[in-house]
Design a protein around this motif. Sequence first.
Motif, PDB file in Angstrom:
ATOM      1  N   ASP A   1       5.944   0.563   0.399  1.00 36.02           N
ATOM      2  CA  ASP A   1       4.775   1.410   0.171  1.00 36.02           C
ATOM      3  C   ASP A   1       4.532   1.621  -1.315  1.00 36.02           C
ATOM      4  O   ASP A   1       4.284   2.734  -1.793  1.00 36.02           O
ATOM      5  CB  ASP A   1       4.922   2.762   0.880  1.00 36.02           C
ATOM      6  CG  ASP A   1       4.955   2.598   2.400  1.00 36.02           C
ATOM      7  OD1 ASP A   1       4.291   1.676   2.903  1.00 36.02           O
ATOM      8  OD2 ASP A   1       5.668   3.375   3.063  1.00 36.02           O
TER       9      ASP A   1
ATOM     10  N   ASP B   1       0.848  -1.201   0.000  1.00 36.56           N
ATOM     11  CA  ASP B   1       0.000   0.000   0.000  1.00 36.56           C
ATOM     12  C   ASP B   1       0.883   1.250   0.000  1.00 36.56           C
ATOM     13  O   ASP B   1       2.079   1.195   0.238  1.00 36.56           O
ATOM     14  CB  ASP B   1      -0.992  -0.007   1.162  1.00 36.56           C
ATOM     15  CG  ASP B   1      -0.336   0.086   2.531  1.00 36.56           C
ATOM     16  OD1 ASP B   1       0.819   0.556   2.615  1.00 36.56           O
ATOM     17  OD2 ASP B   1      -0.956  -0.339   3.523  1.00 36.56           O
ATOM     18  N   ARG B   2       0.250   2.392  -0.267  1.00 43.34           N
ATOM     19  CA  ARG B   2       1.021   3.623  -0.482  1.00 43.34           C
ATOM     20  C   ARG B   2       1.090   4.532   0.746  1.00 43.34           C
ATOM     21  O   ARG B   2       1.529   5.681   0.638  1.00 43.34           O
ATOM     22  CB  ARG B   2       0.433   4.396  -1.675  1.00 43.34           C
ATOM     23  CG  ARG B   2       0.543   3.621  -2.980  1.00 43.34           C
ATOM     24  CD  ARG B   2       0.099   4.444  -4.178  1.00 43.34           C
ATOM     25  NE  ARG B   2       0.217   3.693  -5.412  1.00 43.34           N
ATOM     26  CZ  ARG B   2       1.330   3.511  -6.107  1.00 43.34           C
ATOM     27  NH1 ARG B   2       2.459   4.052  -5.671  1.00 43.34           N
ATOM     28  NH2 ARG B   2       1.337   2.807  -7.225  1.00 43.34           N
TER      29      ARG B   2
END
Length: 306
Positions: free
Chosen positions: A162, A136-137
Amino acid sequence: MYKIAHQEGIALVIVLWMLALLTVMAAGYSQTMRTETLITANLIHSAQAEALAEAGIWHTLAEMLKPQPEQTWKTDGSIYTFNFNQGIIRISIQDESGKIDLNTAGSELIYGLIRSVDVPEKERLALVQAILDWRDRDNLVRTEGAEDADYLRLNFDYSAKDGPFNTLDELQLVMGMSPAIFKKMKPALTIYSHHPGIQPEVAPREALMAIPGITPERVDEILQTRAANPDPQTPMQFTGLDTKYLSKARGYVFTITSEGIINNTHARLDVVVMLQRMTTLESPYSILSWRGDQVTDRQIPVLTAG
């Protein structure tokens, strides 16, 4: 008279020692020549096996680029074996849409895969969430996951990415992932399907086993049904599977595995290709990955059906 006989005896001993030395030298030279001959033969066989494996790749691509009604090879990992130029070629084609996409699959499917490879129950959630935190970011850590501070605390020389996985090998960097677990998970994973689910018509056994609630018996039924289907272009129906874990569309990215065998020498190529459906492009395909493995004079794990 005694002196002459003594000298003749010494000369005889010297001659015998010389003969023994020459015999040893000849034996050593013979052994050297035999070794060099074997090395040369192995190099020749290696080159031949590599050429067979590469020929298998190009032959497979030619088959895959035929118009759909003429395509007869399955893309579910089925194995095709044929003789070629005094050697053997083994081919398998795996549609990547049948695998679990490491970047787009939901947590339940990833958890199902981790469960299916016998990771202890107390470690499963942490590993799932560490994978999700890696891709995920954001920097928000899940309850059992791992973000930058966790990697720093354990003295890793890197932090959570990320961002999406660029290769499957990158999964080995995730906290909690061991080489043994990765080896078991890898056959079920891809980064090329871009779907949240798997296509059951072409999914390998390892990916099917990740579907929550599925049993080994049900997986065997699916594989047997697929094997009995003579036409790879005919859609199949699999009842009793939760559709939220499935994908209806097949993909355009395939892994072609080609194994060339000559005598006891094996060479293997794993090539990821993307077929281009637009006729305006210069090439009807793109090579995304090309990896080879060559072993001489011993068996390597041969292709086995998924």
